[in-house]
Scaffold this motif. Structure first.
Motif, short mmCIF file in Angstrom:
data_model
loop_
_atom_site.label_atom_id
_atom_site.label_comp_id
_atom_site.label_asym_id
_atom_site.label_seq_id
_atom_site.Cartn_x
_atom_site.Cartn_y
_atom_site.Cartn_z
N MET A 25 -4.33 5.75 2.09
CA MET A 25 -3.79 5.46 3.38
C MET A 25 -2.97 6.74 3.59
O MET A 25 -2.16 7.42 2.74
CB MET A 25 -2.58 4.36 3.38
CG MET A 25 -3.24 2.98 2.86
SD MET A 25 -4.27 2.56 4.19
CE MET A 25 -2.98 2.25 5.37
N ASP A 184 -0.62 -0.60 0.95
CA ASP A 184 -1.36 -1.58 0.85
C ASP A 184 -1.25 -2.27 -0.65
O ASP A 184 -0.94 -1.37 -1.70
CB ASP A 184 -2.72 -1.33 1.14
CG ASP A 184 -3.29 -0.35 0.19
OD1 ASP A 184 -2.45 0.68 -0.32
OD2 ASP A 184 -4.34 -0.07 -0.14
N ARG A 191 -7.31 -6.58 -0.67
CA ARG A 191 -6.41 -5.56 -0.25
C ARG A 191 -5.83 -6.04 0.88
O ARG A 191 -6.62 -6.22 1.97
CB ARG A 191 -7.34 -4.43 -0.31
CG ARG A 191 -6.44 -3.16 -0.14
CD ARG A 191 -7.30 -1.66 -0.16
NE ARG A 191 -7.84 -1.76 -1.64
CZ ARG A 191 -7.18 -1.44 -2.69
NH1 ARG A 191 -6.00 -1.00 -2.43
NH2 ARG A 191 -7.84 -1.32 -3.81
N MET A 193 -3.10 -4.97 4.02
CA MET A 193 -2.42 -3.89 4.63
C MET A 193 -1.51 -4.51 5.62
O MET A 193 -0.64 -3.71 5.92
CB MET A 193 -3.32 -2.78 5.15
CG MET A 193 -4.19 -2.22 4.17
SD MET A 193 -4.99 -1.03 4.77
CE MET A 193 -6.51 -1.13 4.18
N CYS A 194 -1.55 -5.66 6.21
CA CYS A 194 -0.69 -6.32 7.04
C CYS A 194 0.82 -6.36 6.41
O CYS A 194 0.92 -6.93 5.63
CB CYS A 194 -1.09 -7.73 7.40
SG CYS A 194 0.05 -8.66 8.53
N ARG A 195 1.72 -5.74 7.19
CA ARG A 195 3.11 -5.75 6.60
C ARG A 195 3.73 -7.28 6.50
O ARG A 195 4.30 -7.53 5.57
CB ARG A 195 3.98 -4.82 7.51
CG ARG A 195 3.67 -3.29 7.42
CD ARG A 195 4.54 -2.76 8.35
NE ARG A 195 3.95 -0.96 8.14
CZ ARG A 195 4.88 -0.24 8.59
NH1 ARG A 195 5.98 -0.43 9.27
NH2 ARG A 195 4.49 1.01 8.45
N GLU A 316 0.16 -1.40 -6.85
CA GLU A 316 -0.65 -2.15 -6.06
C GLU A 316 -0.10 -3.80 -6.46
O GLU A 316 -0.45 -4.72 -5.63
CB GLU A 316 -2.14 -1.99 -6.08
CG GLU A 316 -2.61 -0.80 -5.41
CD GLU A 316 -3.99 -0.56 -5.53
OE1 GLU A 316 -4.80 -1.39 -5.96
OE2 GLU A 316 -4.46 0.42 -4.76
#
Length: 341
Positions: A25, A184, A191, A193-195, A316
């Protein structure tokens, strides 16, 4: 490439990645600034509060009313009409004060004025304006270096004999500080990545910590243990008339506010509270006294801003983070008033 690729054809290429490939990212270092807490804006805020003193003192019967009106005044005086982005922020450059920011903006104005004088007949522009810009830029660089040195000297002095904190600051100066949090996370083997999903998962995990810990204590690897007694079992019998809390006053509130450090984490910047302390101390004393008389802790003080802080291990994994809560500043003031009693 500019000559060989036309603008009427799609440009793309295909690349095969292995299944274990993890996309990196790109972290945007720019910070969006929505408020400007300059001295001029803070003076304007104090004037607005003074004009609306009757609203604060008479019509604010609860802390919800007070906070709503106070935030309205802050938005009116300090909120930027158009948010701006910058790489200069309190985390990356904590030694940059509001005065230095004003000087940096002045340097940009001087540079723009000199650039406007450049043309074909005068490629070097107005030399007087250039010299003025050059001298100001030189002085500003010196001031920024001194501010940075003073900032780290104060931080090293605060460390005392703590070698761990000292080396942390030394590594920060050397550019060896820890990397920022990842954008992420691995959630249930996927995985994400949506906040919003990440925030909800953090909230779910932090809220379940106490329950899971109690379950481990009660089961102890499958062996039943007696339930943990309630704290009420260790307390004396309640007596309703056993406590007397004398009322607070504006002077005490101002003293409590002045004891806060300027770099203290808060939902409202400490500089705003300190600058307007004498103006808001009277309505605050009325509200705090009412809370003590009724034996109530306002609901507005019970909401905190939770920030996940990485402890160790894989960044992570949500389980490798601990929560840090930033509580409302007016709730902290009330707690200090009660602590004195």
């Amino acid at each position: 490439l500019r000559e060989s690729i036309g603008c009427h054809h799609p440009i793309f290429f295909l690349k095969r990645f292995p299944k274990s490939y993890t996309p990196k990212m790109s972290i945007d270092d720019k910070v969006t600034i929505h408020y400007n807490y300059s001295n001029a804006n803070l003076d304007k805020l104090c004037e607005e509060i003074e004009k609306s003193f009757n609203l604060f003192d008479v019509e604010c019967n609860t802390f919800d009313d007070f906070l709503l009106l106070f935030h309205e005044k802050i938005d009116l005086c300090c909120q930027l009409a158009t948010p701006k982005t910058t790489k200069r922020n309190s985390k990356a450059n904590p030694w940059i004060t509001s005065g230095l920011i004003n000087s940096i903006e002045k340097k940009s104005r001087l540079y723009t004025e000199w650039r406007k004088t450049k043309c074909a007949s005068f490629p070097d522009g107005d030399q007087d304006k250039y010299q003025k810009y050059k001298e100001f830029r030189k002085q500003l660089k010196t001031l920024i270096k001194l501010a940075k040195a003073r900032y780290y000297i104060n931080k090293l002095e605060d460390c005392g004999n703590n070698s761990k904190k000292t080396w942390k600051i030394i590594n920060e100066i050397r550019g060896k500080s820890k990397a920022a949090s990842k954008a992420d996370f691995m959630i249930d083997g996927h995985r994400i990545m949506c906040r919003r999903k990440i925030s909800n998962k953090f909230n779910e995990y932090f809220a379940s910590l106490a329950h899971n810990l109690n379950q481990e204590l009660l089961t102890n690897n499958g062996l039943y243990m007696e339930p943990i007694p309630s704290f009420e079992n260790f307390m004396c019998k309640s007596v309703n008339s056993s406590i007397f809390l004398y009322e607070t006053n504006p002077q005490e509130i101002v003293e409590v506010i002045n004891d806060f450090k300027n770099d203290k984490a808060s939902d409202i910047p400490i500089c705003i509270i300190k600058r307007s302390a004498k103006l808001i101390s009277h309505p605050l004393s009325t509200l705090y006294n009412k809370c003590m008389q009724n034996g109530e802790f306002p609901q507005a003080f019970k909401t905190g801003n939770i920030t996940p802080i990485h402890k160790k291990g894989n960044r992570e994994c949500i389980e490798n983070y601990r929560p840090v809560s930033i509580l409302p500043i007016f709730g902290k003031i009330f707690e200090k008033i009660l602590y004195k009693r």
